[in-house]
Write a protein that holds these residues in place. Structure first.
Motif, PDB file in Angstrom:
ATOM      1  N   MET A  82      29.981  34.907  61.744  1.00 48.16           N
ATOM      2  CA  MET A  82      28.585  35.275  61.530  1.00 48.16           C
ATOM      3  C   MET A  82      27.853  35.423  62.866  1.00 48.16           C
ATOM      4  SD  MET A  82      27.188  33.052  58.307  1.00 48.16           S
ATOM      5  CE  MET A  82      27.915  33.184  56.678  1.00 48.16           C
ATOM      6  N   THR A  83      26.858  36.300  62.882  1.00 41.48           N
ATOM      7  CA  THR A  83      26.033  36.472  64.065  1.00 41.48           C
ATOM      8  C   THR A  83      25.225  35.211  64.331  1.00 41.48           C
ATOM      9  OG1 THR A  83      25.836  38.818  63.520  1.00 41.48           O
ATOM     10  CG2 THR A  83      24.315  37.947  65.156  1.00 41.48           C
ATOM     11  N   ASP A  84      25.114  34.833  65.612  1.00 48.37           N
ATOM     12  CA  ASP A  84      24.416  33.611  65.995  1.00 48.37           C
ATOM     13  C   ASP A  84      22.927  33.914  66.163  1.00 48.37           C
ATOM     14  OD1 ASP A  84      24.086  30.972  66.721  1.00 48.37           O
ATOM     15  OD2 ASP A  84      24.539  31.333  68.837  1.00 48.37           O
ATOM     16  N   LEU A  85      22.151  33.761  65.097  1.00 45.28           N
ATOM     17  CA  LEU A  85      20.720  34.027  65.118  1.00 45.28           C
ATOM     18  C   LEU A  85      19.962  32.767  64.735  1.00 45.28           C
ATOM     19  CD1 LEU A  85      20.607  37.491  63.261  1.00 45.28           C
ATOM     20  CD2 LEU A  85      20.660  37.079  65.728  1.00 45.28           C
ATOM     21  N   ASN A  86      18.753  32.629  65.255  1.00 46.55           N
ATOM     22  CA  ASN A  86      17.905  31.480  64.935  1.00 46.55           C
ATOM     23  C   ASN A  86      17.034  31.794  63.725  1.00 46.55           C
ATOM     24  OD1 ASN A  86      18.890  29.908  67.028  1.00 46.55           O
ATOM     25  ND2 ASN A  86      17.328  30.607  68.471  1.00 46.55           N
ATOM     26  N   ILE A  87      16.920  30.830  62.827  1.00 39.96           N
ATOM     27  CA  ILE A  87      16.225  31.009  61.554  1.00 39.96           C
ATOM     28  C   ILE A  87      15.072  30.021  61.467  1.00 39.96           C
ATOM     29  CG2 ILE A  87      16.468  30.980  59.033  1.00 39.96           C
ATOM     30  CD1 ILE A  87      19.586  31.161  59.625  1.00 39.96           C
ATOM     31  N   LEU A  88      13.889  30.528  61.157  1.00 38.74           N
ATOM     32  CA  LEU A  88      12.714  29.678  60.933  1.00 38.74           C
ATOM     33  C   LEU A  88      12.316  29.755  59.468  1.00 38.74           C
ATOM     34  CD1 LEU A  88      10.213  27.991  61.836  1.00 38.74           C
ATOM     35  CD2 LEU A  88       9.060  30.184  62.279  1.00 38.74           C
ATOM     36  N   VAL A  89      12.251  28.602  58.803  1.00 40.05           N
ATOM     37  CA  VAL A  89      11.766  28.534  57.424  1.00 40.05           C
ATOM     38  C   VAL A  89      10.348  27.983  57.466  1.00 40.05           C
ATOM     39  CG1 VAL A  89      12.106  27.574  55.113  1.00 40.05           C
ATOM     40  CG2 VAL A  89      14.095  28.132  56.543  1.00 40.05           C
ATOM     41  N   THR A  90       9.360  28.795  57.059  1.00 40.57           N
ATOM     42  CA  THR A  90       7.987  28.290  56.979  1.00 40.57           C
ATOM     43  C   THR A  90       7.804  27.578  55.641  1.00 40.57           C
ATOM     44  OG1 THR A  90       7.078  30.305  55.979  1.00 40.57           O
ATOM     45  CG2 THR A  90       7.200  30.227  58.389  1.00 40.57           C
ATOM     46  N   GLY A  91       6.791  26.710  55.591  1.00 38.08           N
ATOM     47  CA  GLY A  91       6.641  25.892  54.386  1.00 38.08           C
ATOM     48  C   GLY A  91       7.810  24.941  54.244  1.00 38.08           C
ATOM     49  N   GLY A  92       8.323  24.464  55.384  1.00 38.08           N
ATOM     50  CA  GLY A  92       9.532  23.642  55.359  1.00 38.08           C
ATOM     51  C   GLY A  92       9.368  22.308  54.652  1.00 38.08           C
ATOM     52  N   ALA A  93       8.123  21.862  54.455  1.00 31.54           N
ATOM     53  CA  ALA A  93       7.879  20.637  53.702  1.00 31.54           C
ATOM     54  C   ALA A  93       7.488  20.946  52.261  1.00 31.54           C
ATOM     55  CB  ALA A  93       6.779  19.814  54.371  1.00 31.54           C
ATOM     56  N   GLY A  94       7.471  22.220  51.907  1.00 30.86           N
ATOM     57  CA  GLY A  94       7.076  22.611  50.564  1.00 30.86           C
ATOM     58  C   GLY A  94       8.210  22.536  49.564  1.00 30.86           C
ATOM     59  N   GLU A 137      12.997  31.525  70.281  1.00 27.68           N
ATOM     60  CA  GLU A 137      13.919  32.651  70.101  1.00 27.68           C
ATOM     61  C   GLU A 137      14.290  32.858  68.637  1.00 27.68           C
ATOM     62  OE1 GLU A 137      17.141  31.655  72.766  1.00 27.68           O
ATOM     63  OE2 GLU A 137      16.036  32.385  74.504  1.00 27.68           O
ATOM     64  N   ILE A 138      13.246  32.932  67.796  1.00 28.55           N
ATOM     65  CA  ILE A 138      13.445  33.096  66.353  1.00 28.55           C
ATOM     66  C   ILE A 138      13.775  34.551  66.034  1.00 28.55           C
ATOM     67  CG2 ILE A 138      12.374  32.888  64.081  1.00 28.55           C
ATOM     68  CD1 ILE A 138      12.916  30.202  65.520  1.00 28.55           C
ATOM     69  N   ASP A 139      14.835  34.749  65.275  1.00 27.39           N
ATOM     70  CA  ASP A 139      15.269  36.090  64.885  1.00 27.39           C
ATOM     71  C   ASP A 139      14.997  36.390  63.409  1.00 27.39           C
ATOM     72  OD1 ASP A 139      16.743  36.716  67.464  1.00 27.39           O
ATOM     73  OD2 ASP A 139      17.830  34.923  66.804  1.00 27.39           O
ATOM     74  N   ILE A 140      15.042  35.360  62.586  1.00 30.10           N
ATOM     75  CA  ILE A 140      14.857  35.512  61.141  1.00 30.10           C
ATOM     76  C   ILE A 140      13.798  34.516  60.683  1.00 30.10           C
ATOM     77  CG2 ILE A 140      15.931  35.386  58.853  1.00 30.10           C
ATOM     78  CD1 ILE A 140      18.641  35.829  60.220  1.00 30.10           C
ATOM     79  N   VAL A 141      12.793  34.985  59.969  1.00 36.07           N
ATOM     80  CA  VAL A 141      11.805  34.102  59.362  1.00 36.07           C
ATOM     81  C   VAL A 141      11.940  34.183  57.853  1.00 36.07           C
ATOM     82  CG1 VAL A 141       9.354  33.678  58.936  1.00 36.07           C
ATOM     83  CG2 VAL A 141      10.139  34.208  61.249  1.00 36.07           C
ATOM     84  N   VAL A 142      12.099  33.036  57.207  1.00 34.29           N
ATOM     85  CA  VAL A 142      12.018  32.942  55.752  1.00 34.29           C
ATOM     86  C   VAL A 142      10.642  32.378  55.442  1.00 34.29           C
ATOM     87  CG1 VAL A 142      13.010  31.978  53.649  1.00 34.29           C
ATOM     88  CG2 VAL A 142      14.503  32.542  55.586  1.00 34.29           C
ATOM     89  N   GLN A 143       9.748  33.234  54.976  1.00 34.22           N
ATOM     90  CA  GLN A 143       8.340  32.872  54.805  1.00 34.22           C
ATOM     91  C   GLN A 143       8.088  32.408  53.372  1.00 34.22           C
ATOM     92  OE1 GLN A 143       5.585  31.981  55.498  1.00 34.22           O
ATOM     93  NE2 GLN A 143       3.873  33.180  54.787  1.00 34.22           N
ATOM     94  N   THR A 165      13.614  41.622  73.482  1.00 33.80           N
ATOM     95  CA  THR A 165      15.068  41.429  73.549  1.00 33.80           C
ATOM     96  C   THR A 165      15.878  42.654  73.146  1.00 33.80           C
ATOM     97  OG1 THR A 165      15.209  40.642  71.256  1.00 33.80           O
ATOM     98  CG2 THR A 165      14.733  38.996  72.972  1.00 33.80           C
ATOM     99  N   GLY A 166      15.256  43.567  72.398  1.00 33.01           N
ATOM    100  CA  GLY A 166      16.002  44.705  71.872  1.00 33.01           C
ATOM    101  C   GLY A 166      16.838  44.349  70.657  1.00 33.01           C
ATOM    102  N   LYS A 167      16.732  43.096  70.197  1.00 31.37           N
ATOM    103  CA  LYS A 167      17.508  42.647  69.031  1.00 31.37           C
ATOM    104  C   LYS A 167      16.712  42.863  67.748  1.00 31.37           C
ATOM    105  CE  LYS A 167      19.343  38.570  69.316  1.00 31.37           C
ATOM    106  NZ  LYS A 167      19.482  37.109  69.547  1.00 31.37           N
ATOM    107  N   ASP A 168      17.416  43.106  66.652  1.00 37.97           N
ATOM    108  CA  ASP A 168      16.763  43.222  65.356  1.00 37.97           C
ATOM    109  C   ASP A 168      16.166  41.879  64.956  1.00 37.97           C
ATOM    110  OD1 ASP A 168      17.446  45.878  65.090  1.00 37.97           O
ATOM    111  OD2 ASP A 168      19.267  45.480  63.939  1.00 37.97           O
ATOM    112  N   THR A 169      15.001  41.928  64.315  1.00 36.26           N
ATOM    113  CA  THR A 169      14.378  40.726  63.772  1.00 36.26           C
ATOM    114  C   THR A 169      14.088  40.947  62.296  1.00 36.26           C
ATOM    115  OG1 THR A 169      12.196  41.516  64.501  1.00 36.26           O
ATOM    116  CG2 THR A 169      13.362  39.963  65.948  1.00 36.26           C
ATOM    117  N   TYR A 170      13.984  39.843  61.548  1.00 37.24           N
ATOM    118  CA  TYR A 170      13.922  39.931  60.094  1.00 37.24           C
ATOM    119  C   TYR A 170      12.838  39.009  59.548  1.00 37.24           C
ATOM    120  CZ  TYR A 170      18.566  41.863  60.934  1.00 37.24           C
ATOM    121  OH  TYR A 170      19.613  42.619  61.408  1.00 37.24           O
TER     122      TYR A 170
END
Length: 354
Positions: free
Chosen positions: A1-13, A74-80, A104-109
């Motif tokens: 798998m690609t090594d990307l950083n993932i941020l989950v917002t509402g992480g205490a929800g 260096e967040i690449d993916i956000v799960v909002q 960075t020229g990298k795709d973000t999601y």
């Protein structure tokens, strides 16, 4: 798998916390070093520290603060999962991801959590059943009625295109079951109904039934994990104007659910008897359920139908159905008695809109 950083917002929800737990589960195999969770308070942050991930105490309404968090970590993916009502949160996240992509020229999601209530007749949706392959964005744009959920969807779809951010929208239906996150364990409608029923010694329902779209929290969390996995594997998923994904596992009857709750509460001696009665008025229902009057009937009678003629999307395989839901009413009562922390953040947001 690609090594990307993932941020989950509402992480205490309820949803966000369960997504974090699912990403950290043995079946998911996501490295802790790549997973971040955003929360609102210091108390919430401390409750997540034991997970071994980086927890960010973040005001998502602050554009600069969000941009700094995304760029510095260096967040690449956000799960909002923090809000489907306040568009500012998603706008700030997408703008930050746009800056990250430009630097960075990298795709973000950006994976945005919406709700299916916006696709009901009661919610002002004139097009009926949403079918597999429907161009939902086009319909929302043409309708252009200012309904908060649909308005947010169109705003962020257009902004993501402008910023070059890959945007996917997950339509979240009625969610039930006990969450697996470290903070909030409860859903919204069922616990509110249970608490109101105990206070009034009677279970009430509205004078019209609803066939509502539903999903168990464990199935929903796995759906988010599935989407993230496919992104990390480099799969090009439909996105933007075509990137609507409805996390509907099954439908259910509110009247049947209310009767199940009445039976469970009566067996515990928490209501007078198992007979379900009609709310005498919407005003009484709104007060008891702690909801604004204009939303209370919508949230309990809206009929949403999502038709996947080709089966569940992305190979998703939910394990819960209506039969299992109705058999779990005593579990819902037990969880509410154990984990109730007061009104949910969605209820707070709805009251703030009032």
């Amino acid at each position: 798998m690609t090594d990307l950083n993932i941020l989950v917002t509402g992480g205490a929800g309820y949803i966000g916390g369960s997504v974090v737990a699912a990403l950290l589960s043995g079946n998911a195999h996501f490295p802790k070093k790549n997973l971040f969770a955003a929360v609102r308070t210091e108390e919430q942050a401390q409750s997540l520290q034991s997970l071994g991930i980086k927890v960010l105490q973040l005001n998502l309404q602050n554009e600069q603060e969000v941009a700094e968090a995304v760029l510095q970590n260096e967040i690449d993916i956000v799960v909002q999962t923090a809000s489907s009502i306040d568009a500012r949160l998603a706008v700030n996240l997408i703008s930050a991801l746009g800056k990250r992509r430009e630097a960075t020229g990298k795709d973000t999601y950006h994976i945005h959590s919406s709700v299916t209530t916006g696709y009901s007749k009661e919610g002002g949706w004139p097009y009926g059943t949403v079918k597999d392959g429907d161009l939902v964005y086009k319909l929302e744009k043409e309708l252009n009625d200012g309904f908060p959920i649909r308005k947010t969807n169109t705003i962020i779809t257009e902004l993501a295109k402008e910023q070059g951010v890959t945007n996917l929208i997950v339509g979240v239906p009625f969610v039930y079951g006990t969450g697996t996150g470290n903070w909030k364990k409860l859903s919204q409608n069922i616990p509110a109904t249970i608490k109101a029923s105990i206070a009034l010694k009677t279970v009430y329902k509205f004078d019209e039934d609803s066939k509502f779209a539903a999903v168990h929290i464990s199935d929903l969390a796995e759906y988010y994990v599935l989407i993230v996995k496919k992104i990390l594997q480099g799969e090009k998923l439909p996105s933007g104007e075509e990137g609507y994904y409805f996390a509907v596992a099954h439908d259910a009857s509110w009247w049947a659910l209310a009767q199940g709750l009445a039976d469970a509460l009566s067996a515990r001696g928490l209501v007078t008897d198992p007979e379900v009665r009609f709310w005498p008025s919407d005003d009484m229902a709104a007060e008891a359920l702690e909801l604004p009057r204009q939303f209370v009937r919508l949230m309990h009678t809206a009929v949403v139908t999502i038709d996947y003629k080709n089966g569940y999307p992305l190979g998703w395989q939910p394990k819960w159905d209506q039969k299992r839901l109705l058999a779990s009413m005593d579990e819902e009562v037990a969880a509410t008695l154990q984990y109730d922390k007061g009104r949910t953040s969605l209820f707070d947001a709805l009251n703030a809109e009032n």
